[in-house]
Design a protein around this motif. Structure first.
Motif, PDB file in Angstrom:
ATOM      1  N   LEU A  41       0.825  -1.214   0.000  1.00  0.00           N
ATOM      2  CA  LEU A  41       0.000   0.000   0.000  1.00  0.00           C
ATOM      3  C   LEU A  41       0.859   1.264   0.000  1.00  0.00           C
ATOM      4  O   LEU A  41       0.495   2.263  -0.623  1.00  0.00           O
ATOM      5  N   ALA A  42       1.990   1.230   0.700  1.00  0.00           N
ATOM      6  CA  ALA A  42       2.873   2.398   0.753  1.00  0.00           C
ATOM      7  C   ALA A  42       3.397   2.760  -0.631  1.00  0.00           C
ATOM      8  O   ALA A  42       3.715   3.916  -0.896  1.00  0.00           O
ATOM      9  N   LYS A  43       3.467   1.797  -1.527  1.00  0.00           N
ATOM     10  CA  LYS A  43       3.904   2.075  -2.902  1.00  0.00           C
ATOM     11  C   LYS A  43       2.734   2.485  -3.791  1.00  0.00           C
ATOM     12  O   LYS A  43       2.896   3.260  -4.720  1.00  0.00           O
ATOM     13  N   LEU A  44       1.544   1.959  -3.491  1.00  0.00           N
ATOM     14  CA  LEU A  44       0.368   2.270  -4.310  1.00  0.00           C
ATOM     15  C   LEU A  44      -0.180   3.676  -4.068  1.00  0.00           C
ATOM     16  O   LEU A  44      -0.536   4.382  -5.005  1.00  0.00           O
ATOM     17  N   VAL A  45      -0.283   4.069  -2.819  1.00  0.00           N
ATOM     18  CA  VAL A  45      -0.941   5.334  -2.477  1.00  0.00           C
ATOM     19  C   VAL A  45      -0.303   6.531  -3.186  1.00  0.00           C
ATOM     20  O   VAL A  45      -1.014   7.321  -3.809  1.00  0.00           O
ATOM     21  N   PRO A  46       1.018   6.706  -3.141  1.00  0.00           N
ATOM     22  CA  PRO A  46       1.585   7.881  -3.819  1.00  0.00           C
ATOM     23  C   PRO A  46       1.487   7.802  -5.346  1.00  0.00           C
ATOM     24  O   PRO A  46       1.574   8.825  -6.021  1.00  0.00           O
ATOM     25  N   ALA A  47       1.279   6.613  -5.877  1.00  0.00           N
ATOM     26  CA  ALA A  47       1.183   6.457  -7.334  1.00  0.00           C
ATOM     27  C   ALA A  47      -0.204   6.803  -7.872  1.00  0.00           C
ATOM     28  O   ALA A  47      -0.374   6.981  -9.077  1.00  0.00           O
ATOM     29  N   LEU A  48      -1.193   6.905  -6.986  1.00  0.00           N
ATOM     30  CA  LEU A  48      -2.548   7.225  -7.424  1.00  0.00           C
ATOM     31  C   LEU A  48      -2.665   8.698  -7.779  1.00  0.00           C
ATOM     32  O   LEU A  48      -2.156   9.555  -7.051  1.00  0.00           O
ATOM     33  N   PRO A  49      -3.365   8.999  -8.877  1.00  0.00           N
ATOM     34  CA  PRO A  49      -3.618  10.413  -9.172  1.00  0.00           C
ATOM     35  C   PRO A  49      -4.494  11.000  -8.068  1.00  0.00           C
ATOM     36  O   PRO A  49      -5.375  10.312  -7.535  1.00  0.00           O
ATOM     37  N   PRO A  50      -4.259  12.255  -7.681  1.00  0.00           N
ATOM     38  CA  PRO A  50      -5.021  12.858  -6.572  1.00  0.00           C
ATOM     39  C   PRO A  50      -6.540  12.710  -6.688  1.00  0.00           C
ATOM     40  O   PRO A  50      -7.179  12.385  -5.681  1.00  0.00           O
ATOM     41  N   PRO A  51      -7.162  12.889  -7.860  1.00  0.00           N
ATOM     42  CA  PRO A  51      -8.629  12.710  -7.902  1.00  0.00           C
ATOM     43  C   PRO A  51      -9.062  11.268  -7.585  1.00  0.00           C
ATOM     44  O   PRO A  51     -10.085  11.059  -6.934  1.00  0.00           O
ATOM     45  N   ALA A  52      -8.274  10.299  -8.009  1.00  0.00           N
ATOM     46  CA  ALA A  52      -8.610   8.896  -7.726  1.00  0.00           C
ATOM     47  C   ALA A  52      -8.456   8.606  -6.239  1.00  0.00           C
ATOM     48  O   ALA A  52      -9.311   7.961  -5.627  1.00  0.00           O
ATOM     49  N   LEU A  53      -7.378   9.101  -5.633  1.00  0.00           N
ATOM     50  CA  LEU A  53      -7.174   8.895  -4.203  1.00  0.00           C
ATOM     51  C   LEU A  53      -8.283   9.578  -3.411  1.00  0.00           C
ATOM     52  O   LEU A  53      -8.818   9.007  -2.467  1.00  0.00           O
ATOM     53  N   GLU A  54      -8.668  10.784  -3.820  1.00  0.00           N
ATOM     54  CA  GLU A  54      -9.737  11.524  -3.136  1.00  0.00           C
ATOM     55  C   GLU A  54     -11.031  10.720  -3.118  1.00  0.00           C
ATOM     56  O   GLU A  54     -11.699  10.625  -2.094  1.00  0.00           O
ATOM     57  N   ARG A  55     -11.385  10.118  -4.238  1.00  0.00           N
ATOM     58  CA  ARG A  55     -12.606   9.301  -4.311  1.00  0.00           C
ATOM     59  C   ARG A  55     -12.485   8.071  -3.421  1.00  0.00           C
ATOM     60  O   ARG A  55     -13.439   7.669  -2.759  1.00  0.00           O
ATOM     61  N   MET A  56     -11.320   7.470  -3.396  1.00  0.00           N
ATOM     62  CA  MET A  56     -11.128   6.252  -2.618  1.00  0.00           C
ATOM     63  C   MET A  56     -11.193   6.510  -1.114  1.00  0.00           C
ATOM     64  O   MET A  56     -11.583   5.637  -0.346  1.00  0.00           O
ATOM     65  N   LEU A  57     -10.833   7.715  -0.684  1.00  0.00           N
ATOM     66  CA  LEU A  57     -10.845   8.036   0.744  1.00  0.00           C
ATOM     67  C   LEU A  57     -12.251   8.067   1.312  1.00  0.00           C
ATOM     68  O   LEU A  57     -12.430   7.988   2.527  1.00  0.00           O
ATOM     69  N   ASP A  58     -13.273   8.181   0.457  1.00  0.00           N
ATOM     70  CA  ASP A  58     -14.658   8.145   0.927  1.00  0.00           C
ATOM     71  C   ASP A  58     -15.097   6.734   1.310  1.00  0.00           C
ATOM     72  O   ASP A  58     -16.077   6.569   2.025  1.00  0.00           O
ATOM     73  N   ASP A  59     -14.403   5.726   0.825  1.00  0.00           N
ATOM     74  CA  ASP A  59     -14.758   4.344   1.120  1.00  0.00           C
ATOM     75  C   ASP A  59     -14.240   3.985   2.515  1.00  0.00           C
ATOM     76  O   ASP A  59     -13.032   4.060   2.764  1.00  0.00           O
ATOM     77  N   PRO A  60     -15.139   3.597   3.429  1.00  0.00           N
ATOM     78  CA  PRO A  60     -14.698   3.290   4.797  1.00  0.00           C
ATOM     79  C   PRO A  60     -13.654   2.175   4.871  1.00  0.00           C
ATOM     80  O   PRO A  60     -12.754   2.217   5.714  1.00  0.00           O
ATOM     81  N   ALA A  61     -13.747   1.179   3.999  1.00  0.00           N
ATOM     82  CA  ALA A  61     -12.772   0.082   4.034  1.00  0.00           C
ATOM     83  C   ALA A  61     -11.385   0.589   3.633  1.00  0.00           C
ATOM     84  O   ALA A  61     -10.380   0.243   4.267  1.00  0.00           O
ATOM     85  N   VAL A  62     -11.321   1.408   2.595  1.00  0.00           N
ATOM     86  CA  VAL A  62     -10.034   1.962   2.154  1.00  0.00           C
ATOM     87  C   VAL A  62      -9.482   2.896   3.218  1.00  0.00           C
ATOM     88  O   VAL A  62      -8.300   2.827   3.570  1.00  0.00           O
TER      89      VAL A  62
END
Length: 155
Positions: A41-62
């Motif tokens: 996960l430490a390698k995946l998170v910074p590789a995500l484009p900011p809009p994609a990460l922003e959407r994913m942060l709304d998911d309680p599991a993520v």
């Protein structure tokens, strides 16, 4: 399944091993898996484009998974705001006591709304630092005074 539910299931499995001599092996297995997933996960998170990460942060599991591995990019107030945005009723934060984990909220609208339990459930994955919720209703003041006179009478 939420991060909290997963954690409870893992704890139940470890408890079932207690006393059998393999408890330490089960705990070691859980630690190794956590470290492995955390590294990925430490390698995946910074590789995500900011809009994609922003959407994913709304998911309680993520959100719960990122918090578990200390990878969530938002601070506590931002995570609380994100969680509260998902409630059916608008509330505002009155205060947070880190010593007790108590979050005080005030309803900003009248009518049927969420309960303290519903607010706590929404906050559990986004802000596990919050361990208790106190919900108060905003006071509505009744103005008593003379009625404004119609324009014709005011002359």
């Amino acid at each position: 399944m939420t991060a909290e539910q997963t954690g409870l299931r893992i704890q139940q499995a470890l408890d079932a091993l207690a006393g059998s001599g393999v408890e330490q092996a089960g705990e070691q297995l859980a630690r190794e898996l956590m470290e492995f997933y955390g590294q990925g996960l430490a390698k995946l998170v910074p590789a995500l484009p900011p809009p994609a990460l922003e959407r994913m942060l709304d998911d309680p599991a993520v959100a719960g998974l990122l918090l578990l591995h200390d990878l969530h990019p938002e601070d506590l107030p931002a995570r609380i705001d994100r969680a509260l945005a998902g409630l059916p009723e608008r509330v505002e934060v009155v205060g947070f006591d880190p010593a007790t984990g108590t979050l005080r909220l005030r309803r900003t609208a009248t009518g049927c709304g969420c309960s303290e339990q519903e607010a706590a459930a929404v906050l559990s994955c986004h802000a596990p630092e919050v361990t208790a919720v106190e919900l108060e209703r905003a006071l509505q003041l009744l103005q008593i005074g003379t009625r404004p006179q119609p324009a014709a009478e005011a002359r």
